[in-house]
Design a protein around this motif. Structure first.
Motif, PDB file in Angstrom:
ATOM      1  N   THR A 122       0.821  -1.210   0.000  1.00 21.30           N
ATOM      2  CA  THR A 122       0.000   0.000   0.000  1.00 21.30           C
ATOM      3  C   THR A 122       0.859   1.266   0.000  1.00 21.30           C
ATOM      4  N   SER A 126       0.508   4.056  -2.985  1.00 11.47           N
ATOM      5  CA  SER A 126       0.084   5.411  -2.641  1.00 11.47           C
ATOM      6  C   SER A 126       0.975   6.482  -3.251  1.00 11.47           C
ATOM      7  N   ALA A 132      -4.707   2.971  -8.471  1.00  8.83           N
ATOM      8  CA  ALA A 132      -4.775   2.002  -7.382  1.00  8.83           C
ATOM      9  C   ALA A 132      -6.209   1.584  -7.079  1.00  8.83           C
TER      10      ALA A 132
END
Length: 283
Positions: A122, A126, A132
């Motif tokens: 993650t 990000s 995403a």
């Protein structure tokens, strides 16, 4: 003051992937009150505990642990002990040890509690600048080029962002295989996330290949690669058949496998169903 916790609880604990300041208050509280910590590498976990002044019994639990270790920990949980499961960095079971214990604890009706926190997956997504909304996590690809390319063939037609880990000594070969199978796509290279020499660079697979033909990779890498363009990627019959074989071999019904392949490859469900039937008849 630490609050009491239910007995016989397995806590799946995420630990910092580099920067110790990423530790959560809930993680520290959990580590303080459990009876035992099952760690991928007790030496690494001991450094974390020492940094925060925590003293707890440690037992090793990693990918090479024998089944007896899972049984021992399960017995402790059944007897009422609370156990924290940690890996060296990040979240257990996410391309890290932990799945057997979690699965067996759930099957035994033991309470399993996630203590969420850092994860390179993650974190990389990000900061990648790539979509995403939907992504496929590939973990570490196979060590051998032929096996890596076979796996990449399975996902090259998917319109989803791809995320994978790679060790520095295999990075150049993996990049070459990515370029050969997927074609030149936009890719984000994330190196040493949250650490002193952190690097995040948006590039292309071709540019990254050129860079690491002459530069020695250093550190831990997470790669984020854009998904296939649905309008330009042809359907790969071999990949469809291989996926169907895998799903059927895992016990999926013909109908379920066809539905899943239809979703993954964007083909008609009736077409996938006919292929699945043909494969089932041959086995």
């Amino acid at each position: 003051m630490s609050s009491p916790i239910p007995s016989g609880t397995l806590f799946v604990c995420a630990t910092p992937i580099g920067n110790l300041q990423d530790v959560s208050l809930r993680l520290l509280e959990t580590l303080k009150i459990v009876d035992l910590i099952a760690a991928e590498d007790t030496r690494i976990t001991l450094k974390l505990l020492s940094h925060f002044g925590i003293k707890k019994p440690l037992v090793s639990y990693h990918q090479h642990s024998p089944p007896q270790r899972t049984e021992q920990l399960l017995a402790r949980l059944k007897a009422g002990a609370s156990i924290a499961l940690v890996c060296n960095a990040g979240t257990p079971a996410i391309s890290d040890p932990g799945v057997p214990l979690v699965r067996e604890a759930l099957k035994a009706g033991i309470r399993v509690v996630p203590i969420p926190g850092p994860s390179a997956v993650t974190a990389a997504l990000s900061v990648s600048g790539l979509n995403a909304q939907r992504f496929v996590f590939l973990g570490f690809l196979p060590r051998h080029s032929s096996e890596r390319r076979a796996m990449l063939e399975l996902v090259k037609a998917l319109p989803f962002t791809l995320v994978l880990y790679e060790a520095p000594h295999r990075l150049p070969e993996t990049l070459e295989d990515l370029l050969a199978v997927l074609g030149d796509r936009t890719a984000a290279l994330c190196r040493e996330l949250t650490k002193v020499h952190e690097e995040v660079r948006l590039s292309t697979l071709a540019e990254l290949c050129r860079r690491f033909r002459t530069e020695k990779p250093l550190g831990e890498f997470t790669l984020v690669v854009e998904g296939a363009a649905a309008t330009t990627q042809p359907v790969n019959d071999a990949a469809i058949d291989e996926t169907l074989q895998q799903l059927l071999g895992q016990g999926w019904s013909v109908k379920e496998a066809a539905k899943e392949v239809s979703r993954r490859f964007g083909i008609a469900r009736s077409q996938a169903y006919r292929r699945a039937l043909q494969i089932r008849r041959k086995t």
